[in-house]
Write an enzyme that holds these catalytic residues in place. Sequence first.
Site, PDB file in Angstrom:
ATOM      1  CE1 TYR A 131      -4.471  -2.143   4.722  1.00  0.00           C
ATOM      2  CE2 TYR A 131      -2.980  -0.684   4.910  1.00  0.00           C
ATOM      3  CZ  TYR A 131      -3.880  -1.109   3.992  1.00  0.00           C
ATOM      4  OH  TYR A 131      -4.123  -1.239   2.922  1.00  0.00           O
ATOM      5  CB  SER A 179      -1.043   0.029   1.366  1.00  0.00           C
ATOM      6  OG  SER A 179      -1.572   1.349   1.553  1.00  0.00           O
TER       7      SER A 179
HETATM    8  C1  BGC Z   1      -6.477   0.890   1.770  1.00  0.00           C
HETATM    9  C2  BGC Z   1      -7.519   1.644   1.089  1.00  0.00           C
HETATM   10  C3  BGC Z   1      -7.360   3.172   1.283  1.00  0.00           C
HETATM   11  C4  BGC Z   1      -5.755   3.211  -0.002  1.00  0.00           C
HETATM   12  C5  BGC Z   1      -5.330   4.728   0.159  1.00  0.00           C
HETATM   13  C6  BGC Z   1      -5.001   1.332   0.751  1.00  0.00           C
HETATM   14  O1  BGC Z   1      -3.737   0.413   1.036  1.00  0.00           O
HETATM   15  O2  BGC Z   1      -6.077  -0.017   1.742  1.00  0.00           O
HETATM   16  O3  BGC Z   1      -8.503   2.116   1.939  1.00  0.00           O
HETATM   17  O4  BGC Z   1      -8.176   4.724   1.043  1.00  0.00           O
HETATM   18  O5  BGC Z   1      -5.008   2.871   0.777  1.00  0.00           O
HETATM   19  O6  BGC Z   1      -5.528   5.849   1.367  1.00  0.00           O
END
Ligand code: BGC
Length: 265
Positions: free
Chosen positions: A169, A156
Amino acid sequence: MKQSGNPRLKGQTAIITGAGSGIGKAIAIQMAGEGANVVVNYVSDADEAQKVVDNIKDSGGNAMKFRADVSNEDEVQKMFRDTIETFGTIHILVNNAGIENEAAVDEMSLDQWQKVIDVNLTGTFLCSREAIKEFKRRGIDENISRAAGKIICISSVHDQIPWAGNANYAASKGGIMLLMKSMAIEVASSKIRINSISPGATKTPINKGSWDELEQKMPYGRMAEPEDIAEAAVWLASDNSDYVTGTTLYVDGGMTLYPAMAFGN
Ligand code: BGC
């Protein structure tokens, strides 16, 4: 599924975790279109996973679904054993399964912390370990691929952009970054390639509540579709990227350039 005229993953078998929806589903469909046998891993929604399998089979591709919680060692090992039994071996692993569990850090329970770390980070370790064992056992088959195996971690932009309210996360994605790089250097001489894709805001069920708001914010003027990410995953799995290992491809419509926007660019 659209079958490619010149399939780049012909004769290869791919396990894609969390492939019942979102980015995982798009990757499963595109990899099958490139000739791969695809294992559609899911944990809770068998119907959803079956639809992905049907979509692939109806267009002449090869797929099966497999239930396994990626954070459970026994279930992961069974998924690899059964896949190898069915298809002979495995060439591609996509560590896509991931969850969010939002909470202010001072209100976050240990369970909220642990679940996210278990699925996102420990799941990536457990699946990668089994894949690497099989890649090393089999070695290279030049008729199939120049590499003994390929692993793609779906990370991400939050492996580098901090995320208030989602420390669990962001920590898991930051962890994936150095797990990916450490594994990549360890197995490079065995010709196993390991890379990450870091998507920005992508239209998937995980962020459905914020699509309108996110669409406005994206530097490129739109959120990503899951297919945008799948294109990059196919490339990283194919021999077209044979010299690429230990790196992160940001498929984010410029989201990591945000700080520049804040200063008026
Ligand atoms: C998340 C999303 C988020 C995106 C940008 C991703 O890793 O799972 O929920 O919209 O990042 O922030």
